[in-house]
Design a protein around this motif. Structure first.
Motif, PDB file in Angstrom:
ATOM      1  N   GLY A  18     -41.966  58.252  93.417  1.00 48.74           N
ATOM      2  CA  GLY A  18     -42.968  57.324  93.904  1.00 48.74           C
ATOM      3  C   GLY A  18     -42.541  56.661  95.203  1.00 48.74           C
ATOM      4  N   ILE A 112     -49.734  56.943  85.926  1.00 48.94           N
ATOM      5  CA  ILE A 112     -49.815  57.514  87.269  1.00 48.94           C
ATOM      6  C   ILE A 112     -48.785  58.631  87.348  1.00 48.94           C
ATOM      7  CG2 ILE A 112     -49.439  57.126  89.732  1.00 48.94           C
ATOM      8  CD1 ILE A 112     -50.453  54.308  89.395  1.00 48.94           C
ATOM      9  N   SER A 114     -48.169  63.070  88.890  1.00 49.18           N
ATOM     10  CA  SER A 114     -48.549  64.197  89.725  1.00 49.18           C
ATOM     11  C   SER A 114     -49.169  65.257  88.817  1.00 49.18           C
ATOM     12  CB  SER A 114     -47.293  64.735  90.445  1.00 49.18           C
ATOM     13  OG  SER A 114     -47.621  65.695  91.399  1.00 49.18           O
ATOM     14  N   ASN A 149     -50.241  61.998  99.359  1.00 50.63           N
ATOM     15  CA  ASN A 149     -51.359  61.498  98.555  1.00 50.63           C
ATOM     16  C   ASN A 149     -51.281  59.985  98.618  1.00 50.63           C
ATOM     17  OD1 ASN A 149     -50.747  63.980  95.962  1.00 50.63           O
ATOM     18  ND2 ASN A 149     -51.895  64.191  97.859  1.00 50.63           N
ATOM     19  N   PRO A 152     -54.312  57.235  94.282  1.00 52.83           N
ATOM     20  CA  PRO A 152     -54.582  58.104  93.129  1.00 52.83           C
ATOM     21  C   PRO A 152     -56.052  58.207  92.801  1.00 52.83           C
ATOM     22  CG  PRO A 152     -53.855  55.954  92.376  1.00 52.83           C
ATOM     23  CD  PRO A 152     -53.752  55.937  93.883  1.00 52.83           C
ATOM     24  N   TYR A 225     -57.858  67.974  97.266  1.00 54.11           N
ATOM     25  CA  TYR A 225     -56.666  68.584  96.661  1.00 54.11           C
ATOM     26  C   TYR A 225     -56.848  70.095  96.533  1.00 54.11           C
ATOM     27  CZ  TYR A 225     -54.949  63.979  94.965  1.00 54.11           C
ATOM     28  OH  TYR A 225     -54.481  62.696  94.848  1.00 54.11           O
ATOM     29  N   LEU A 242     -51.953  63.310  93.119  1.00 50.45           N
ATOM     30  CA  LEU A 242     -51.696  62.000  92.536  1.00 50.45           C
ATOM     31  C   LEU A 242     -52.919  61.493  91.774  1.00 50.45           C
ATOM     32  CD1 LEU A 242     -49.598  59.647  92.432  1.00 50.45           C
ATOM     33  CD2 LEU A 242     -50.737  58.712  94.468  1.00 50.45           C
ATOM     34  N   ARG A 420     -47.526  59.125  96.980  1.00 52.41           N
ATOM     35  CA  ARG A 420     -46.772  60.363  96.745  1.00 52.41           C
ATOM     36  C   ARG A 420     -46.632  61.116  98.055  1.00 52.41           C
ATOM     37  NH1 ARG A 420     -48.849  65.849  95.279  1.00 52.41           N
ATOM     38  NH2 ARG A 420     -47.025  67.081  94.667  1.00 52.41           N
ATOM     39  N   ASP A 425     -41.394  65.432  97.409  1.00 51.64           N
ATOM     40  CA  ASP A 425     -41.699  65.748  96.019  1.00 51.64           C
ATOM     41  C   ASP A 425     -41.328  67.199  95.713  1.00 51.64           C
ATOM     42  OD1 ASP A 425     -42.496  64.663  93.674  1.00 51.64           O
ATOM     43  OD2 ASP A 425     -44.594  65.246  93.880  1.00 51.64           O
TER      44      ASP A 425
END
Length: 425
Positions: A18, A112, A114, A149, A152, A225, A242, A420, A425
């Motif tokens: 995060g 929250i 991924s 991202n 969310p 996305y 996210l 994110r 990541d």
């Protein structure tokens, strides 16, 4: 990143590093947050957020510059600068996050994380609204430029209501000290916890693999996305997005309407065009009283509240013959009866003949802001009554999408509490 076994049937939410504000580098966590990008009323709300703190997240989600390319480049440069200056920093350990919102008697908790993206039609993530291509392109360009991202999506699922699986982990976690706690100017207290224990994460994974989710808020970001995933065909961080996932069996969401401002249609012209096809009557204000009248009328059928000339006008009881001639017949009856369907198919397209384009229509979540903008611009505010969640979910399961901006689920997650980065990541 392959999926096997139970995970093939449902949701897969994985930990991520995060990206969060460093409290010592900003005025306050509340001052750097924002509502989701499409809830910010522009320009007033945008200017208010920009002036709240020089590091407010709105500078990333709604960057201001001359032209789209310049805006996206500015957002990317700002994100890079804040990272290099230590304003934002990634957590050292990947985690799922428990997110809590509380205001008075209202309490919402969710996870929250991924989320692995699923193909349209797979029945894992269910959209319920159409999207506007120009908005998807705008969000994709921004997300591509920032490789992040920034806020969310809000997804919901329905468990058996018992404190088992993911729910049990959430309830255990909230007894620990939170990573952050802040109260925003709307009166909501926000708290965030991290989940890193392998047993807790496995319990969540096994539970969510048995569920599908409804997109409550963020259809354009979900479409974004999927578009960006298609641009990166090999296994990559773009295969995930996210999300905030809320179990509505334990924490029911509120469903509100999204209203419209018709910039170039004066109220008098709007009413004149409806004469003979709808019942029109003037109702007394103030706005809350007029909205109550709208709610009463909506219980009997399609109804809208028009404003913008200093008065409120209730429009109801459409001519059945007009609806039959303007609304497509190859959809379920529940879809054909939606206020949003009648608004778009009958009023906007046929009666008023208004293109669904930004220069003609604005979509605003707050009723008071909708009326204010219509009065200032000499246009028409079309205030809507919310649809029931059961109708939304039932249509989504049938694969039937509602007209764009038909619903507003809430409370929505505050933007800026956790981001994110796709590069870490």
């Amino acid at each position: 990143m392959s999926r096997t076994g139970a995970a093939d049937r449902g949701l897969r939410l994985i930990p991520f590093h995060g990206l969060r504000y460093v409290p010592e580098r900003v005025g306050s966590l509340a001052a750097v947050t924002s509502p989701p990008y499409d809830v910010v009323v522009r320009p007033d709300g945008l200017h208010h957020l920009e002036s709240a703190d020089p590091h407010n997240i709105v500078r990333l989600i709604l960057p201001q510059a001359a032209g789209p390319s310049a805006r996206n480049e500015k957002a990317a440069d700002t994100l890079h600068r804040w990272l290099s200056e230590g304003v934002l920093a990634p957590d050292t350990e990947p985690a799922l996050y428990v997110y809590e919102q509380r205001k008075g008697d209202l309490l919402q908790r969710g996870l929250i994380g991924s989320l692995e993206l699923s193909a349209p039609g797979a029945g894992i993530v269910l959209p319920h609204e159409d999207v506007m291509p120009h908005v998807v392109k705008d969000r994709a360009d921004l997300m591509r430029a920032t490789a992040a991202n920034l806020e969310p999506l809000l997804l919901t699922y329905v468990s058996g209501g018992e404190p088992t699986g993911a729910a049990a982990v959430i309830e255990r976690t909230v007894h620990d000290s939170p990573l952050l706690s802040t109260t925003t100017e709307d009166g909501f207290c926000h708290r965030l916890w991290s989940i890193t224990d392998s047993a807790d994460l496995a319990e969540i994974t096994d539970d969510l693999a048995e569920h599908q989710a409804l997109i409550a808020d963020g259809h354009h970001r979900w479409a974004t996305y999927l578009r960006l995933q298609a641009e990166h065909p090999s296994s990559s961080p773009w295969d995930f997005g996210l999300v905030l996932l809320v179990d509505t069996a334990r924490y029911p969401l509120q469903v509100r309407a999204i209203h419209r401002v018709l910039h170039r249609l004066p109220v008098a012209d709007a009413l004149s065009a409806l004469a003979g096809s709808f019942r029109i009557r003037r109702v007394e204000g103030p706005l809350p009283a007029a909205l109550m009248a709208l709610g009463d009328a909506a219980g009997e059928g399609n109804a809208f509240l028009l404003a913008g000339d200093g008065s409120f006008h209730l429009v109801s009881h459409p001519d059945p013959a007009l609806l039959d001639s303007t609304i497509r017949r190859d959809r379920p009856e529940a879809w054909r009866r939606l206020d949003a369907t009648v608004l778009h198919a009958t009023l906007l397209e046929q009666v008023w003949q208004i293109p669904d384009a930004p220069e003609h229509i604005a979509y605003i979540h707050d009723a008071e802001a909708t009326v204010d903008q219509a009065e200032r611009r000499g246009g028409t505010a079309v205030l809507m009554h919310p649809v029931h969640e059961e109708v939304v979910r039932d249509l989504a399961r049938q694969g039937v999408t509602m007209p764009r901006k038909s619903t507003s689920f809430g409370p929505k997650p505050a933007t800026g509490l956790v981001l994110r980065s796709l590069t870490t990541d």
